[in-house]
Design an enzyme around this catalytic site. Sequence first.
Site, PDB file in Angstrom:
ATOM      1  N   GLU A   1       0.810  -1.218   0.000  1.00 19.92           N
ATOM      2  CA  GLU A   1       0.000   0.000   0.000  1.00 19.92           C
ATOM      3  C   GLU A   1       0.845   1.272   0.000  1.00 19.92           C
ATOM      4  O   GLU A   1       0.457   2.294  -0.574  1.00 19.92           O
ATOM      5  CB  GLU A   1      -0.941   0.003   1.214  1.00 19.92           C
TER       6      GLU A   1
ATOM      7  N   ASP B   1     -13.408 -10.452   9.981  1.00 20.11           N
ATOM      8  CA  ASP B   1     -11.945 -10.377  10.106  1.00 20.11           C
ATOM      9  C   ASP B   1     -11.465  -9.715  11.398  1.00 20.11           C
ATOM     10  O   ASP B   1     -10.318  -9.870  11.779  1.00 20.11           O
ATOM     11  CB  ASP B   1     -11.353  -9.657   8.894  1.00 20.11           C
TER      12      ASP B   1
HETATM   13  C1  LIG Z   1      -1.482  -4.700   4.812  1.00 17.02           C
HETATM   14  C2  LIG Z   1      -2.540  -5.609   4.316  1.00 17.02           C
HETATM   15  N1  LIG Z   1      -3.049  -5.419   3.085  1.00 17.02           N
HETATM   16  C3  LIG Z   1      -4.038  -6.212   2.622  1.00 17.02           C
HETATM   17  C4  LIG Z   1      -4.537  -7.231   3.401  1.00 17.02           C
HETATM   18  C5  LIG Z   1      -5.695  -8.089   2.905  1.00 17.02           C
HETATM   19  N2  LIG Z   1      -5.244  -9.467   2.609  1.00 17.02           N
HETATM   20  C6  LIG Z   1      -5.404 -10.470   3.498  1.00 17.02           C
HETATM   21  S1  LIG Z   1      -4.774 -11.917   2.971  1.00 17.02           S
HETATM   22  C7  LIG Z   1      -4.271 -11.229   1.510  1.00 17.02           C
HETATM   23  C8  LIG Z   1      -3.536 -12.067   0.513  1.00 17.02           C
HETATM   24  C9  LIG Z   1      -2.374 -12.780   1.119  1.00 17.02           C
HETATM   25  O1  LIG Z   1      -1.666 -13.544   0.192  1.00 17.02           O
HETATM   26  P1  LIG Z   1      -0.451 -14.443   0.688  1.00 17.02           P
HETATM   27  O2  LIG Z   1       0.485 -13.639   1.513  1.00 17.02           O
HETATM   28  O3  LIG Z   1       0.131 -15.108  -0.501  1.00 17.02           O
HETATM   29  O4  LIG Z   1      -1.138 -15.474   1.671  1.00 17.02           O
HETATM   30  P2  LIG Z   1      -1.729 -16.934   1.410  1.00 17.02           P
HETATM   31  O5  LIG Z   1      -1.810 -17.182  -0.063  1.00 17.02           O
HETATM   32  O6  LIG Z   1      -0.760 -17.853   2.039  1.00 17.02           O
HETATM   33  O7  LIG Z   1      -3.060 -16.963   2.077  1.00 17.02           O
HETATM   34  C10 LIG Z   1      -4.626  -9.876   1.460  1.00 17.02           C
HETATM   35  C11 LIG Z   1      -4.349  -8.974   0.337  1.00 17.02           C
HETATM   36  C12 LIG Z   1      -3.978  -7.393   4.687  1.00 17.02           C
HETATM   37  N3  LIG Z   1      -4.415  -8.342   5.532  1.00 17.02           N
HETATM   38  N4  LIG Z   1      -2.981  -6.588   5.103  1.00 17.02           N
END
Ligand SMILES: Cc1ncc(C[n+]2csc(CCOP(=O)(O)OP(=O)(O)O)c2C)c(N)n1
Lengths: 307, 273
Positions: free
Chosen positions: A54, A113
């Site tokens: 972000e 969440d």
């Molecule tokens: C700072 C922030 N931005 C956005 C999110 C929303 N979010 C939660 S999980 C996720 C995707 C995560 O992907 P990854 O790190 O690859 O995790 P996995 O595939 O293992 O679930 C997002 C964008 C968040 N939790 N924190």
Amino acid sequence: MLINLRTAYGEELLALAKENSRVVALDADLCGSTQSVVIEKNFPERYFEMGIGEQNMISVAAGLSLTGKIPFAHSFAVFASGRPFDQIRQSVCLPKLNVKIVGSSCGLSDFGDGATHQSFEDLATMRVLPGMTVFCPADAVETKWAVRQAAAIDGPVYIRLNRNDLPVLFDEKTPFETGKPLVVKEGSQVALVATGTMTAIAMEAAGLLETKGISARVIHLGTIKPLDTAALAKAVNGVRGIVTCEEHTIYGGLGSAVAEALCAAPLPMRMVGIQDRYGQSAVCYDELLVHYGLTKENIAAAAEKLL
Amino acid sequence: MNPERIAELKEKARAVRLGIIEALGLEKRGHLGGSMSCADIVAALYFYKMRHDPKDRFMPDRDRFIMSKGHSVLAQYAALAEAGYFPKETLKKTKTLGCILQGHPERETPGVEANTGSLGQGLSIGIGMALGGRLDGLGYHTWVILGDGELAEGQVWEAVTAASAFKLDNLTAIVDMNGIQAVGKTCDRYDLGDIRGKFSAFGWKTFEIDGHDMTQIVRALDEASEVKGVPTAIIARTVKGKGVSFAENTHAYHNNLLTKEQQEQAVREILAM
Ligand SMILES: Cc1ncc(C[n+]2csc(CCOP(=O)(O)OP(=O)(O)O)c2C)c(N)n1
């Protein structure tokens, strides 16, 4: 009738992008939720997936605006406003750049969440930045207006959006104006000044008060900043007190903005909002509204205490 | 490692997967995919590698675990319940109002060491714990699980350089490299390129393993904890949703609801794994 704010947002952003080729979108891995996906689908070259980053996204948006683009940068409200606060301050607001920041899933609306994803502070943090315009629309119609207005303003804008289906309160004829209060229901004894989702709930509270013989005026403030102080003073003229209603902490948001605006000629006030707390998980949104005291009954009780 | 011990750990991993399904429940959206992809690693940490004791939760030299990709906390809750930090019954109440098991990790939950959920911050918290442990002369190790999508956060790379600068050999980052983030494939959405190469370039000792092969996991955890002078990273190739066929290799169950039929199917498939 209920319309989802995110859907309305996406429709209008797409319509805007069709008319104005300078409009571009950025997102940080949440385009399905924020609906910026409409730009990716229809104008893939004008969509920038920034990954889960972000801070970078906001400064990149600043750079895009310096090439004449009108960037709309998206994430959940908590991440769009919180994570890159310094980038918003230094890269965007200080140089008065034409960047639009869209904070989706605001307030308690991401009920499952929990605390990390629920944003009660974004009106406050965005409002303190000089030059920032802050919109907090109450329904789908106003959301669409806010998209258009954001594009028309040459400068930084923050739009705060709830993720739910919400009642439609307005229509094409509603005379929205940046910074101006909108009296949505007449009443004489007490003014319920509300923003975002709380405007519909304030309307219900006014109904409840009516059954108790109390006449409540409902005033919607869809802009938290800038605020036309004279217009607000006029809108609350004649009532004996004000209840502010926001799905946000009572510190620094709508309640504070109203108190600041009216402090030269103050009226007794009560603030309905989140009482200096963080959020938590629940199985549904309404359960959290009750838990945090954001119901029509809470508003009505606050109004009764003023009289 | 003898085969019986590996078989035991695989059973623990199965218990973790069943616990995830239990915590997810019905009519609640939840992060199935990322919880399942790290289930084997979480099981190996809690039931093989880490020094910890549910009856002495705050013993100073306990190993520290941080789920930096906080949305995958269901795997941690399941492991904590299995280890006895709280009754297994509590799993059912995950994400209900007032429950100690919130949507993202909070320190109020017995066994949870750090609050996460805003991605990109866990490795930095782990550095603080590793520095503190070194300062106090405590021999504990800090283990941090990150998502590959999470690696897009700039703070992760600030932490990667910091851990190197501080020569934190008591810290291991484990990347759950399932190749999928919230909206799609990491390589299509925001290509991070050679993740192992990046950690290596920043001075970390790296290992790459199949994150569902218990023998490889256990060996990598052992080797990582023996390295001296530099931080270690285990890049674990995993499958998002591993164990539940309809959730495998898709972002559709990154955060979603299960129907009753899907729940039953998931349990059947996990039992047959
Ligand atoms: C700072 C922030 N931005 C956005 C999110 C929303 N979010 C939660 S999980 C996720 C995707 C995560 O992907 P990854 O790190 O690859 O995790 P996995 O595939 O293992 O679930 C997002 C964008 C968040 N939790 N924190």
